[in-house]
Scaffold this active site. Sequence first.
Site: not given
Length: 365
Positions: A221, A224-226
């Site tokens: 997660v 996936w965001h950065d």
Amino acid sequence: ILRMISFGYDYHWAHQGSHFDQKKHIQRCHICKAGKACYLHLQERSVQNDKFSFSIYLCYLVYAPLYIAGPIVSFNAFASQLDMPQNNYSVRDVSWYGLRWLFSLFLMELMTHLFYYNAFAISGLWKQLSPMDVFIIGYGVLNFMWLKFFLMWRYFRLWSLICGIEAPENMPRCINNCYNLESFWKNWHASFNKWLVRYMYIPLGGSQRKLLNIWVIFTFVAIWHDLEWKLLSWAWLTCLFFVPEMILKSLANAFQAESAFGEFIFRELSAVAGAVTITCLMAESAFGEFIFRELSAVAGSVTITCLMVANLVGYVIGPSGINWFISQFLQKEGLPILGGMFITFYVGTKLMFHIDDAKKRKHQH
């Protein structure tokens, strides 16, 4: 990327044979009992082979209402609504949904004009303030973040509903009505949570490897965001706080199961021993429930504090600010503020218990 993975998994599982028991689900689900189809039913039921075409796949990837920000909808749920648009929301329901969104937008405008949480957080001025001010700013930033994402996701979901495609609600519960990590993550970006459970958590082994799975999932997660250290710090801090909660929940479930068995034995004995024994056992049971509820409220206040710390590290102060943050609250001036926080969150958790009890009674009637 998430849509690509969803399509691949659903295509694979469609040819493997579904383990989803539709009859059992319909018996339990009040939406499906009414002749409609809930999101879980749409997601788990495999679509026909002709739906796995390149044109539908491309349509799923770039579906305009959900393309920019979501919510995330699985391929099965999307494809099954192309021929039969959603009927869970009437025109009146969708209109009311839109009006509520407008009211929330007005609330956001008030917040941005009257409260300056984000200005203090972004500028770094919070380092010059007292622990009480830091607490107020941190709590305000988290509420602002919740409302911001709430508006964004509900806008695109409203657009999708108007077009006939129902997507999961991303913020089904207010941030101030979550007193444990599990319920928080089920109600913050809830569609992503459903995606993670279906396409990562269960394939990785589900509840049998829960303590290991959460580290893999939260790391995914964060990336996936950065790819940033503060996001990875947020993910690992969340996991660190998650592990004790899961252990305590397992122990509580075991205790409740044992209590249920004990209650059965007590009932049998009380039938022999008479009314006095029944009264004593009822008092003992009520006292045990009271203690369990109080301990749950204390645990809830600790969890809310941990959530605040993890999210502030991830989105405001960064990993470098942890030492400063802790030192401010462990000094002479900060300890009373920390105690006041715990008491406030304890009272808030008790209030949430009463709200949940009222909802359960309403559903029973």
